[in-house]
Design an enzyme around this catalytic site. Sequence first.
Site, short mmCIF file in Angstrom:
data_model
loop_
_atom_site.label_atom_id
_atom_site.label_comp_id
_atom_site.label_asym_id
_atom_site.label_seq_id
_atom_site.Cartn_x
_atom_site.Cartn_y
_atom_site.Cartn_z
CB VAL A 62 0.15 34.96 -19.21
CG1 VAL A 62 0.58 33.98 -18.15
CG2 VAL A 62 -0.70 36.06 -18.61
CB CYS A 63 5.12 33.04 -21.12
SG CYS A 63 6.49 33.91 -20.34
NE ARG A 64 9.07 26.94 -16.50
CZ ARG A 64 10.15 27.58 -16.05
NH1 ARG A 64 10.43 28.78 -16.49
NH2 ARG A 64 10.93 27.05 -15.15
CG MET A 90 1.35 30.61 -16.17
SD MET A 90 -0.19 31.36 -15.55
CE MET A 90 -0.95 29.94 -14.74
#
Length: 98
Positions: A62-64, A90
Amino acid sequence: MKRITAKDLEEKLNTEFNLNIIDVRETDEVAEGKIPGAVNIPLGLIEFRMNELDKNKPYIMVCRSGGRSGRASQFLESHGYDVTNMDGGMLAWEGKTV
């Protein structure tokens, strides 16, 4: 590269335990909120900390927005890890954060 939507991951969190979520954002980004249970390993440290990961376990990255986690997924996959990238990062996450 395997992919999962934020909604599908949220549903998995409600039904499965022991999901291995790796958040590759920087620590200041994670401080604003992360998926419960996610472990923060910033993208720049993945190469140096991948020995902390178990090749026998699946990981969700997961990242932005999905870009950095996609790069992390490709890197780890090339080293024999079972990884899935969360599309949209996210920005797409509507579940709770801690």
